[in-house]
Design an enzyme around this catalytic site. Sequence first.
Site, PDB file in Angstrom:
ATOM      1  N   GLU A   1       0.368  -2.959  23.750  1.00  0.00           N
ATOM      2  CA  GLU A   1       1.144  -1.715  23.830  1.00  0.00           C
ATOM      3  C   GLU A   1       0.547  -0.825  24.911  1.00  0.00           C
ATOM      4  OE1 GLU A   1       1.450   0.146  19.981  1.00  0.00           O
ATOM      5  OE2 GLU A   1       2.167  -1.693  19.028  1.00  0.00           O
TER       6      GLU A   1
ATOM      7  N   GLY B   1       6.682   4.791  14.348  1.00  0.00           N
ATOM      8  CA  GLY B   1       6.821   4.829  12.889  1.00  0.00           C
ATOM      9  C   GLY B   1       6.644   6.227  12.321  1.00  0.00           C
TER      10      GLY B   1
ATOM     11  N   ILE C   1       6.097  -3.030  10.899  1.00  0.00           N
ATOM     12  CA  ILE C   1       5.740  -1.645  11.276  1.00  0.00           C
ATOM     13  C   ILE C   1       4.225  -1.471  11.170  1.00  0.00           C
ATOM     14  CG2 ILE C   1       7.911  -0.529  10.683  1.00  0.00           C
ATOM     15  CD1 ILE C   1       4.899  -0.291   8.360  1.00  0.00           C
ATOM     16  N   ALA C   2       3.499  -2.584  10.955  1.00  0.00           N
ATOM     17  CA  ALA C   2       2.054  -2.481  10.714  1.00  0.00           C
ATOM     18  C   ALA C   2       1.294  -2.427  12.042  1.00  0.00           C
ATOM     19  CB  ALA C   2       1.597  -3.641   9.847  1.00  0.00           C
ATOM     20  N   ARG C   3       0.905  -3.587  12.519  1.00  0.00           N
ATOM     21  CA  ARG C   3       0.272  -3.700  13.831  1.00  0.00           C
ATOM     22  C   ARG C   3       0.752  -5.004  14.458  1.00  0.00           C
ATOM     23  NH1 ARG C   3      -0.595   0.936  13.679  1.00  0.00           N
ATOM     24  NH2 ARG C   3      -2.549   2.075  13.760  1.00  0.00           N
TER      25      ARG C   3
ATOM     26  N   GLY D   1       0.866  -1.189   0.000  1.00  0.00           N
ATOM     27  CA  GLY D   1       0.000   0.000   0.000  1.00  0.00           C
ATOM     28  C   GLY D   1       0.889   1.220   0.000  1.00  0.00           C
TER      29      GLY D   1
ATOM     30  N   HIS E   1       6.684   1.937  18.944  1.00  0.00           N
ATOM     31  CA  HIS E   1       5.611   2.409  18.052  1.00  0.00           C
ATOM     32  C   HIS E   1       5.782   3.897  17.699  1.00  0.00           C
ATOM     33  CE1 HIS E   1       1.206   1.711  16.688  1.00  0.00           C
ATOM     34  NE2 HIS E   1       1.834   2.539  15.884  1.00  0.00           N
TER      35      HIS E   1
ATOM     36  N   ILE F   1       2.580   2.785   2.500  1.00  0.00           N
ATOM     37  CA  ILE F   1       3.843   2.637   3.225  1.00  0.00           C
ATOM     38  C   ILE F   1       4.677   1.506   2.620  1.00  0.00           C
ATOM     39  CG2 ILE F   1       4.888   2.115   5.481  1.00  0.00           C
ATOM     40  CD1 ILE F   1       2.382   3.481   6.743  1.00  0.00           C
TER      41      ILE F   1
ATOM     42  N   ARG G   1      -3.831  -8.925  -1.056  1.00  0.00           N
ATOM     43  CA  ARG G   1      -4.965  -9.799  -1.352  1.00  0.00           C
ATOM     44  C   ARG G   1      -5.268  -9.801  -2.848  1.00  0.00           C
ATOM     45  NH1 ARG G   1      -8.763  -7.640   3.374  1.00  0.00           N
ATOM     46  NH2 ARG G   1      -7.779  -5.728   2.655  1.00  0.00           N
TER      47      ARG G   1
HETATM   48  P1  NAP Z   1      -2.668   1.257   2.918  1.00  0.00           P
HETATM   49  O1  NAP Z   1      -2.178   2.192   1.852  1.00  0.00           O
HETATM   50  O2  NAP Z   1      -4.126   1.026   3.062  1.00  0.00           O
HETATM   51  O3  NAP Z   1      -1.894  -0.133   2.726  1.00  0.00           O
HETATM   52  C1  NAP Z   1      -2.245  -1.318   3.356  1.00  0.00           C
HETATM   53  C2  NAP Z   1      -2.078  -2.437   2.340  1.00  0.00           C
HETATM   54  O4  NAP Z   1      -2.239  -3.685   2.998  1.00  0.00           O
HETATM   55  C3  NAP Z   1      -3.080  -2.371   1.215  1.00  0.00           C
HETATM   56  O5  NAP Z   1      -2.369  -2.333  -0.006  1.00  0.00           O
HETATM   57  C4  NAP Z   1      -3.876  -3.665   1.369  1.00  0.00           C
HETATM   58  O6  NAP Z   1      -4.164  -4.143   0.065  1.00  0.00           O
HETATM   59  C5  NAP Z   1      -2.900  -4.564   2.097  1.00  0.00           C
HETATM   60  N1  NAP Z   1      -3.550  -5.640   2.851  1.00  0.00           N
HETATM   61  C6  NAP Z   1      -4.570  -5.547   3.740  1.00  0.00           C
HETATM   62  N2  NAP Z   1      -4.875  -6.745   4.250  1.00  0.00           N
HETATM   63  C7  NAP Z   1      -4.021  -7.629   3.671  1.00  0.00           C
HETATM   64  C8  NAP Z   1      -3.837  -9.037   3.780  1.00  0.00           C
HETATM   65  N3  NAP Z   1      -4.603  -9.781   4.572  1.00  0.00           N
HETATM   66  N4  NAP Z   1      -2.854  -9.604   3.034  1.00  0.00           N
HETATM   67  C9  NAP Z   1      -2.084  -8.874   2.211  1.00  0.00           C
HETATM   68  N5  NAP Z   1      -2.208  -7.531   2.067  1.00  0.00           N
HETATM   69  C10 NAP Z   1      -3.167  -6.921   2.783  1.00  0.00           C
HETATM   70  O7  NAP Z   1      -2.168   1.760   4.349  1.00  0.00           O
HETATM   71  P2  NAP Z   1      -0.778   2.465   4.722  1.00  0.00           P
HETATM   72  O8  NAP Z   1      -0.958   3.923   4.793  1.00  0.00           O
HETATM   73  O9  NAP Z   1       0.303   1.897   3.874  1.00  0.00           O
HETATM   74  O10 NAP Z   1      -0.647   1.930   6.234  1.00  0.00           O
HETATM   75  C11 NAP Z   1      -0.586   0.539   6.508  1.00  0.00           C
HETATM   76  C12 NAP Z   1      -0.696   0.286   7.986  1.00  0.00           C
HETATM   77  O11 NAP Z   1       0.516   0.622   8.627  1.00  0.00           O
HETATM   78  C13 NAP Z   1      -1.744   1.133   8.716  1.00  0.00           C
HETATM   79  O12 NAP Z   1      -3.045   0.602   8.607  1.00  0.00           O
HETATM   80  C14 NAP Z   1      -1.240   1.114  10.139  1.00  0.00           C
HETATM   81  O13 NAP Z   1      -1.821   0.031  10.843  1.00  0.00           O
HETATM   82  C15 NAP Z   1       0.258   0.882   9.986  1.00  0.00           C
HETATM   83  N6  NAP Z   1       1.028   2.078  10.370  1.00  0.00           N
HETATM   84  C16 NAP Z   1       1.897   1.966  11.404  1.00  0.00           C
HETATM   85  C17 NAP Z   1       2.640   3.070  11.776  1.00  0.00           C
HETATM   86  C18 NAP Z   1       3.627   2.981  12.899  1.00  0.00           C
HETATM   87  O14 NAP Z   1       3.828   3.972  13.602  1.00  0.00           O
HETATM   88  N7  NAP Z   1       4.276   1.860  13.088  1.00  0.00           N
HETATM   89  C19 NAP Z   1       2.483   4.298  11.107  1.00  0.00           C
HETATM   90  C20 NAP Z   1       1.593   4.350  10.061  1.00  0.00           C
HETATM   91  C21 NAP Z   1       0.859   3.236   9.704  1.00  0.00           C
HETATM   92  P3  NAP Z   1      -5.370  -5.137  -0.245  1.00  0.00           P
HETATM   93  O15 NAP Z   1      -6.541  -4.613   0.539  1.00  0.00           O
HETATM   94  O16 NAP Z   1      -5.540  -5.037  -1.711  1.00  0.00           O
HETATM   95  O17 NAP Z   1      -4.905  -6.488   0.189  1.00  0.00           O
END
Ligand code: NAP
Length: 322
Positions: A266, A286, A235-237, A154, A284, A156, A177
């Site tokens: 957390e 990121g 870095i996800a959850r 996605g 946490h 990130i 997916r």
């Molecule tokens: P995003 O653009 O929505 O990207 C998430 C990606 O994950 C999408 O491309 C989605 O594609 C894919 N996905 C979802 N479920 C999946 C699965 N079961 N298998 C494979 N791929 C899957 O979100 P983003 O802005 O990149 O952020 C992603 C996540 O990072 C956030 O939701 C947050 O939880 C985490 N985050 C953490 C920090 C930190 O401080 N550590 C900071 C920012 C964000 P599909 O739906 O097509 O599968």
Amino acid sequence: MSKKVVVFSQIDQDVLARLKAQYQVVELNPKNGDINEQIRIEVANADAMIGAGRLLNESNLSTAKQLKIISTVSVGYDNYDLDYLNQQKIWLSNTPHVLTETTADLAFTLLVSAARKVPSLDLWTKQGNWKRTAGIEQFGQDIFGKTLGIIGLGNIGAAVARRGFYGFNMNVLYHNRREKLEMAQPLSAQYRSLEDLLGQSDFVVVAVDLNAESKSLIGADELNLMQPHAVLVNIARGSVVDEQALIEALKSRKIFAAGLDVYQQEPLSESELFKLDNVVTMPHVGSGTVATRKKMAELAYKNLVTALNDQIPQYLVNPDFV
Ligand code: NAP
């Protein structure tokens, strides 16, 4: 009578001052007692909420009578009960994009730190252990030209992949997916099943949002597929990875190392992870730079004000019932 805004975590001071100039603002603080009880009381006549990092669901929101929007200062929104918010017609807005590059920077920092044992060697050096030329015990893994597997290409995930592709000449694999051709093509990233990605990557970065399908996506079976020299970065959850299975894999050196910013519980003040020298832990952070946190707060403020002006915020998570 001005509208009421409940601030449910610490937020940027400038944004807080602006909110106070426009609205009746109530700031919640865990030091004042049970936070959920505070939410239940204050949300009853609130029009909006702003903050991050709290579980908000029927149990603490059911007293709300006129709540229009929850503006989260984060991109992830897994801690909000979306079904309940939809049912109650409460908007939820988030802050995507402004944190993408900063979070990708941290992901890559974890990758490099874990591969080259940066924190443990820093400690080792400062403790006076460098008495002769560093040897095999201190050696890490090559990064340049290796294979980077992104789970969740996605915003990130793609930003991490760009760092690998342009900066480190890495071969990029990804798993989502569905295939993401528009994201993948500029990076020559190739789609793989989860199993193939795990087996073929030297570095695996988890960047999915937490949802019903991504919960516990990486467990013992998946870790078993990784190569012994491989590094896992999350870095996800925290709940995307089975933490106990990861601890076992690190202890038994099934994988070389891990870099973690997120955990199942957390904040994490005690953990078996702390005893391991092949894991790099961050609290946490990121998106945790001064400038990015400010941008996130500004965007959350804009989302909130837009909603209270009866307009649709730019980043509405649940637009279906609008
Ligand atoms: P995003 O653009 O929505 O990207 C998430 C990606 O994950 C999408 O491309 C989605 O594609 C894919 N996905 C979802 N479920 C999946 C699965 N079961 N298998 C494979 N791929 C899957 O979100 P983003 O802005 O990149 O952020 C992603 C996540 O990072 C956030 O939701 C947050 O939880 C985490 N985050 C953490 C920090 C930190 O401080 N550590 C900071 C920012 C964000 P599909 O739906 O097509 O599968």
